[in-house]
Scaffold this motif. Structure first.
Motif, PDB file in Angstrom:
ATOM      1  N   ASP A   1      38.187  32.357  54.720  1.00 24.29           N
ATOM      2  CA  ASP A   1      36.803  32.547  53.688  1.00 24.29           C
ATOM      3  C   ASP A   1      35.715  33.354  54.110  1.00 24.29           C
ATOM      4  N   ALA A   2      35.427  33.372  55.490  1.00 21.95           N
ATOM      5  CA  ALA A   2      34.533  34.127  56.136  1.00 21.95           C
ATOM      6  C   ALA A   2      34.753  35.783  55.855  1.00 21.95           C
ATOM      7  N   PHE A   3      35.938  36.073  55.735  1.00 23.05           N
ATOM      8  CA  PHE A   3      36.485  37.388  55.588  1.00 23.05           C
ATOM      9  C   PHE A   3      36.064  37.641  54.117  1.00 23.05           C
ATOM     10  N   LEU A   4      36.513  36.809  53.175  1.00 27.44           N
ATOM     11  CA  LEU A   4      36.353  36.843  51.714  1.00 27.44           C
ATOM     12  C   LEU A   4      35.015  37.059  51.406  1.00 27.44           C
ATOM     13  N   ARG A   5      34.162  36.194  52.016  1.00 28.19           N
ATOM     14  CA  ARG A   5      32.512  36.126  51.603  1.00 28.19           C
ATOM     15  C   ARG A   5      32.149  37.605  51.657  1.00 28.19           C
ATOM     16  N   ARG A   6      32.704  38.538  52.473  1.00 30.11           N
ATOM     17  CA  ARG A   6      31.911  39.813  52.757  1.00 30.11           C
ATOM     18  C   ARG A   6      32.772  40.933  51.847  1.00 30.11           C
ATOM     19  N   CYS A   7      33.627  40.483  51.043  1.00 24.17           N
ATOM     20  CA  CYS A   7      34.183  41.305  50.121  1.00 24.17           C
ATOM     21  C   CYS A   7      34.015  41.049  48.699  1.00 24.17           C
ATOM     22  N   VAL A   8      34.439  42.075  47.840  1.00 24.55           N
ATOM     23  CA  VAL A   8      34.442  42.013  46.228  1.00 24.55           C
ATOM     24  C   VAL A   8      35.803  41.530  46.323  1.00 24.55           C
ATOM     25  N   PHE A   9      35.963  40.486  45.053  1.00 24.45           N
ATOM     26  CA  PHE A   9      37.318  40.220  44.961  1.00 24.45           C
ATOM     27  C   PHE A   9      37.863  40.269  43.374  1.00 24.45           C
ATOM     28  N   HIS A  10      38.906  40.721  43.105  1.00 25.93           N
ATOM     29  CA  HIS A  10      39.492  41.003  41.890  1.00 25.93           C
ATOM     30  C   HIS A  10      40.882  40.530  41.701  1.00 25.93           C
ATOM     31  N   TYR A  11      41.162  39.636  40.809  1.00 28.81           N
ATOM     32  CA  TYR A  11      42.597  39.244  40.698  1.00 28.81           C
ATOM     33  C   TYR A  11      43.176  40.280  39.392  1.00 28.81           C
ATOM     34  N   ILE A  12      44.090  40.947  39.481  1.00 32.87           N
ATOM     35  CA  ILE A  12      44.906  41.495  38.501  1.00 32.87           C
ATOM     36  C   ILE A  12      45.684  40.585  37.748  1.00 32.87           C
ATOM     37  N   GLU A  13      45.325  40.593  36.400  1.00 32.74           N
ATOM     38  CA  GLU A  13      46.399  39.588  35.819  1.00 32.74           C
ATOM     39  C   GLU A  13      47.675  40.280  35.504  1.00 32.74           C
ATOM     40  N   PHE A  14      48.715  39.742  35.286  1.00 26.30           N
ATOM     41  CA  PHE A  14      49.625  40.445  34.613  1.00 26.30           C
ATOM     42  C   PHE A  14      49.236  41.047  33.181  1.00 26.30           C
ATOM     43  N   PRO A  15      49.578  42.390  33.007  1.00 29.43           N
ATOM     44  CA  PRO A  15      49.312  42.758  31.849  1.00 29.43           C
ATOM     45  C   PRO A  15      49.955  42.319  30.533  1.00 29.43           C
ATOM     46  N   ASP A  16      49.324  42.398  29.542  1.00 31.03           N
ATOM     47  CA  ASP A  16      49.757  41.681  28.231  1.00 31.03           C
ATOM     48  C   ASP A  16      50.629  42.710  27.756  1.00 31.03           C
ATOM     49  N   GLU A  17      51.284  42.543  26.579  1.00 31.21           N
ATOM     50  CA  GLU A  17      52.306  43.572  25.913  1.00 31.21           C
ATOM     51  C   GLU A  17      51.598  44.786  25.470  1.00 31.21           C
TER      52      GLU A  17
END
Lengths: 284, 404
Positions: free
Chosen positions: A171-187
């Motif tokens: 958590d301490a690491f993530l707190r300092r970062c910006v986070f993005h989850y790439i979704e699986f692309p749609d068709e």
């Protein structure tokens, strides 16, 4: 970079979703590390290469392995070499500097222009690894006790970190970062991605194979769902093999490019045999 | 600004910290973002939510907080004309001014509320006949009027913008990330990830790590003749026994257990991993196959696998009262147990101090006499990612060291 309007807009061979572009730009402006997570094959690593192309900056890649230590990224002090040299008189070993080799992070800090630093698959390393980098990424500087010198970033590098969620990041690491989850692309998105890679392949083939690909992905209980890179391989194989389009709807030629485990192949074959492509009711 | 949103997020279970909130606000204040709801949704998510497991909760909170804001098809063309070619980005405001505006907004909010604000907006729209840039009152770009685009007024009404305006609430509405919630799914990869935490590192590996201190010491003693000293690398010393219920009531959870099982068998970092099966409750035998044909006496289990093994039992712990508490209570008519199941469970607990029970049924359905009884013997956890993590924490805790 002017505010908002310029910045990263995707590159020729990489299609980034709008939110992703925004987030890349925000993290660049605020100079915060960007953590990218997502299924394998959703283009996490390629993102960094795409940013490199779009912004024309140098890219430094730090591939993390299970044995990688945080210190390796900063610098390595080659004590054994120095010890070895000490046995012979022909070298001056009093200068420790020649035995200090900067790691990838160190290189990224010491360059004269802003660079992009890709820390690839950070979750491969030990669970403690990200924590050991906390301060270095925060301050963008580190101290070399052997030289009593501090390496400080002249230009804060753009840091892109990818993770396959093999291990959770602290958590301490993530707190300092910006986070993005790439979704699986749609068709639809997938079609655009395939187009970028193979602009010459027949449209119908692309469409049918994508349809087939998503059908395959929804089969329950596959050990490893095929991902984008597998689809690209498959389409390449289909095009090269000159397979009849009709055949894709009935069976799965070159199944080996999509499915990499025996169980999955078995399962899919049974599935293909049982309902031969169309949906039918099965007894429970 | 919208500090309530921060608390709402926390209330929904998203672990947002103050640091993250500050960097988020910093991102907003830096003003390079066009302030529309979509930006807010994605940027907010990037800054405040650090795991896809919480995306769904974020969506819920976002919907609750911003869901009320809707852009209505007003005389938009006219307004959009005024809003074209914004004169500037944000007006440069000092802290005091922003504070002042916040106060103003609070007052405005209290005084009018959103509906009232919308009404005022419409009214002002009627009165206004031309383009305005900057300034405080009219609908326009820049400026600090509560109405307009590319301007700054916390909580004011934004009109138009890019084509993807207003869909943020819709995205939140879709709740695409529901399936990423921690408490809902457990796939093989995530399970493996959780199981990786199950480790105790000890120097038991191959002799392959260069011990620099020793090497220098030794070399100095040898008078400069280099003497390399290697030491053992660290290795996971966890030995694990997995006992799984194959009873009929477990059928609905077969998939879930299958995932745990495949994750555990695929793990290569255990020193030793063994698995056995049982039917509803454990008596004098456990089985090496799913069909309970090849038996291994439970006593043998104790002698084959020493007390240092960690034991994970997976089962719904739901059975007839007699199956657990009576002699000859086993559900299989051909099987007779001299000792009631509960005694066998006690013996397992005594032999393996580190034992946990994972229950695939949701916690709210645990109220059942045998489930209660068993959870008094073993610490019981839900078979979810969170439950698994807790279980692993219990297994690796150093508080109660097994007696030698």
């Amino acid at each position: 970079m002017t505010k908002g309007t310029m910045g990263y807009q995707g590159s020729e061979d990489y299609i980034a979703s709008k939110p992703l572009m925004e987030i890349v730009n925000v993290s660049i402006v605020l100079s915060k590390p960007l953590v990218i997570k997502g299924e394998p094959g959703t283009g996490k690593t390629l993102l960094a290469h795409s940013i490199q192309k779009a912004l024309g900056k140098k890219l430094i890649v730090w591939n993390v392995k299970s044995s990688t230590k945080a210190k390796d990224g900063l610098y390595v002090y080659d004590t054994v070499q120095r010890l070895n040299d000490a046995r012979f008189k022909d070298k001056d070993i009093s200068d420790i500097r020649q035995y200090i080799k900067l790691g990838k992070l160190g290189q990224a800090f010491s360059t004269d222009e802003q660079v992009i630093l890709l820390i690839d698959e950070i979750d491969k390393a030990d669970i403690e690894f990200p924590n050991d980098l906390l301060n270095e990424l925060d301050e963008m500087s580190f101290h070399i006790p052997e030289l009593d010198e501090t390496v400080k970033a002249k230009h804060r590098p753009i840091v892109i970190i990818t993770s396959n969620s093999e291990k959770e990041l602290p958590d301490a690491f993530l707190r300092r970062c910006v986070f993005h989850y790439i979704e699986f692309p749609d068709e639809e998105m997938m079609e655009r991605i395939v187009r970028v890679h193979f602009p010459d392949i027949q449209e119908k083939l692309v469409r049918e194979s994508i349809k087939r690909f998503y059908w395959l992905r929804q089969i329950d209980g596959l050990r490893k769902k095929p991902s984008t890179s597998e689809l690209l391989d498959w389409i390449k194989a289909l095009a090269a093999g000159g397979v009849d389009i009709e055949k894709i709807t009935g069976s799965l030629p070159f199944m080996g490019t999509l499915l990499k485990s025996e169980q999955d192949t078995d399962k899919t074959s049974r599935f293909l045999a049982s309902n031969s492509g169309s949906f039918s009711f099965r007894r429970r | 600004m919208f500090i309530d949103f921060f608390y709402l997020l926390r209330q929904k279970g998203v672990p947002v910290s103050v640091t993250e909130w500050i960097s988020f606000t910093e991102a907003l204040y830096k003003g390079f973002m066009q302030s529309n709801l979509n930006h807010l949704y994605y940027i907010g998510r990037a800054f405040l939510v650090k795991s896809e497991a919480y995306y769904d909760m974020y969506d819920l909170a976002f919907r609750e907080y911003f869901g009320g804001i809707q852009t209505e098809p007003l005389e938009l063309e006219k307004v959009m004309e005024w809003l074209k070619n914004p004169i500037n980005q944000l007006p440069n405001l000092s802290r005091e001014e922003i504070e002042e505006m916040k106060r103003e907004l609070e007052a405005l909010k209290e005084k009018y509320g959103l509906d009232e604000l919308m009404r005022m907006f419409r009214e002002r729209l009627k009165e206004q006949t031309e383009r305005h840039d900057g300034g405080k009152k009219w609908i326009g770009t820049g400026g600090t009027s509560p109405f307009g685009a590319y301007g700054y007024h916390p909580g004011g009404i934004r009109v138009g913008g890019e084509g993807w305006m207003s869909s943020a609430v819709k995205v939140a509405e879709e709740r695409k990330f529901r399936s990423y919630r921690n408490d809902l799914i457990l796939d093989v990869r995530q399970t493996k990830m959780a199981l990786k935490k199950l480790r105790e590192l000890k120097r038991e590996g191959l002799v392959e790590e260069l011990d620099i201190d020793e090497t220098i010491d030794k070399t100095a003693k040898e008078g400069g003749e280099i003497e390399l000293v290697f030491s053992r690398s660290r290795e996971n010393t966890i030995r694990l026994l997995l006992l799984m219920d194959t009873g009929g009531s477990m059928a609905p959870y077969a998939n879930l257990c299958d995932r745990l099982f495949s994750a555990a068998t695929q793990m290569e970092h255990f020193k030793d991993f063994q698995h056995f099966f049982f039917h509803n409750c454990i008596y004098q035998d456990v089985y090496t196959d799913m069909w309970n044909a090849k038996a291994l006496p439970t006593e043998k289990l104790f002698s084959n696998y020493h007390r240092g093994y960690k034991v994970v039992i997976v089962g719904d712990a739901r059975m007839a009262y007699s199956e657990l508490f009576d002699r000859y209570g086993c559900i299989d008519y051909y099987y007779s147990n001299e000792q009631p199941g509960v005694e066998w469970l006690e013996r397992i607990k005594n032999h393996y101090p580190f034992t946990v029970w994972l229950n695939p049924t949701p916690k709210q359905y645990w109220r059942h006499p045998t489930v209660d009884a068993i959870s008094r013997i073993f610490p019981m956890y839900e078979l979810t990612l969170d439950g698994l993590k807790d279980a692993i924490r219990a297994l690796t805790s150093k508080v109660k060291r097994p007696a030698a």
